[in-house]
Design a protein around this motif. Structure first.
Motif, PDB file in Angstrom:
ATOM      1  N   ALA A  87      56.665  40.066  35.565  1.00  0.00           N
ATOM      2  CA  ALA A  87      57.714  40.825  34.894  1.00  0.00           C
ATOM      3  C   ALA A  87      57.163  42.022  34.125  1.00  0.00           C
ATOM      4  N   ASN A  88      55.912  41.949  33.687  1.00  0.00           N
ATOM      5  CA  ASN A  88      55.311  43.064  32.929  1.00  0.00           C
ATOM      6  C   ASN A  88      54.750  44.161  33.833  1.00  0.00           C
ATOM      7  N   GLY A  89      54.936  44.024  35.146  1.00  0.00           N
ATOM      8  CA  GLY A  89      54.477  45.033  36.088  1.00  0.00           C
ATOM      9  C   GLY A  89      53.127  44.757  36.726  1.00  0.00           C
ATOM     10  N   VAL A  90      52.381  43.789  36.207  1.00  0.00           N
ATOM     11  CA  VAL A  90      51.084  43.435  36.789  1.00  0.00           C
ATOM     12  C   VAL A  90      51.314  42.841  38.178  1.00  0.00           C
ATOM     13  N   VAL A  91      50.473  43.255  39.121  1.00  0.00           N
ATOM     14  CA  VAL A  91      50.488  42.693  40.469  1.00  0.00           C
ATOM     15  C   VAL A  91      49.110  42.092  40.725  1.00  0.00           C
ATOM     16  N   ALA A  92      49.089  40.846  41.176  1.00  0.00           N
ATOM     17  CA  ALA A  92      47.823  40.165  41.473  1.00  0.00           C
ATOM     18  C   ALA A  92      47.800  39.757  42.936  1.00  0.00           C
ATOM     19  N   HIS A  93      46.691  40.035  43.580  1.00  0.00           N
ATOM     20  CA  HIS A  93      46.443  39.562  44.940  1.00  0.00           C
ATOM     21  C   HIS A  93      45.534  38.352  44.792  1.00  0.00           C
ATOM     22  N   GLU A  94      46.065  37.181  45.123  1.00  0.00           N
ATOM     23  CA  GLU A  94      45.356  35.930  44.890  1.00  0.00           C
ATOM     24  C   GLU A  94      44.972  35.267  46.212  1.00  0.00           C
ATOM     25  N   LEU A  95      43.689  35.052  46.388  1.00  0.00           N
ATOM     26  CA  LEU A  95      43.189  34.296  47.533  1.00  0.00           C
ATOM     27  C   LEU A  95      43.417  32.817  47.236  1.00  0.00           C
ATOM     28  N   LEU A  96      44.160  32.140  48.093  1.00  0.00           N
ATOM     29  CA  LEU A  96      44.360  30.701  47.908  1.00  0.00           C
ATOM     30  C   LEU A  96      43.106  29.984  48.394  1.00  0.00           C
ATOM     31  N   VAL A  97      42.403  29.385  47.456  1.00  0.00           N
ATOM     32  CA  VAL A  97      41.121  28.741  47.745  1.00  0.00           C
ATOM     33  C   VAL A  97      41.326  27.317  48.237  1.00  0.00           C
ATOM     34  N   ASP A  98      42.270  26.584  47.606  1.00  0.00           N
ATOM     35  CA  ASP A  98      42.466  25.188  47.979  1.00  0.00           C
ATOM     36  C   ASP A  98      43.832  24.703  47.499  1.00  0.00           C
ATOM     37  N   ILE A  99      44.461  23.904  48.335  1.00  0.00           N
ATOM     38  CA  ILE A  99      45.645  23.145  47.948  1.00  0.00           C
ATOM     39  C   ILE A  99      45.291  21.694  48.232  1.00  0.00           C
ATOM     40  N   ASP A 100      44.977  20.954  47.173  1.00  0.00           N
ATOM     41  CA  ASP A 100      44.480  19.584  47.288  1.00  0.00           C
ATOM     42  C   ASP A 100      45.620  18.610  47.006  1.00  0.00           C
TER      43      ASP A 100
END
Length: 139
Positions: free
Chosen positions: A51-64
């Protein structure tokens, strides 16, 4: 390197909280609505708009599934950390509640302030959202 840890209780069963957490492409709808305004997936990269305008590109490392833990690393976007690794994990607590632990390691240290503030805000929204989340269909 800065370390941020946020731990809180949720008045909902761990199975229900995990169902929302593991839905990694729907953070804006199921986990942190309003705090996160959009989430979209591009292969193993989750693009999160806050909502504050920050955009993050997140590599999904693990879904355990067994540990009920999602791990990810910010690899691009508007904050551009030198290093970022985070995990969110849910476990059972007393009386059918859930314990939610969010840990983040980030460099440079100067990002600890803004990311720490976002973590505080996000935790409040997640706790409110997940406390109110209905049980999954068929539960």
């Amino acid at each position: 390197m800065a370390h941020i840890r946020k731990e809180f209780l949720i008045d909902n069963a761990p199975e229900n909280v995990w169902e929302a957490l593991r839905d990694v492409g729907a953070v804006h709808a199921r986990l942190a609505p309003g705090f996160v305004t959009d989430t979209r997936m591009e292969e193993d990269i989750r693009i999160v708009t806050f909502a504050n305008g920050v955009v993050a590109h997140e590599l999904l490392v693990d879904i355990d599934e067994e540990a009920r833990r999602v791990a990810y690393a910010v690899v691009g976007g508007s904050l551009a950390p030198k290093h970022h690794h985070a995990s969110m994990q849910v476990s059972a607590d007393a009386d059918g509640r859930s314990r939610f632990v969010w840990t983040i390691d980030v460099a440079p240290d100067e990002l600890a302030g803004p990311i720490g503030e976002m973590t505080e805000q996000g935790a409040l929204v997640m706790q409110r959202t997940l406390n109110a989340a209905p049980a999954p269909t068929g539960a």
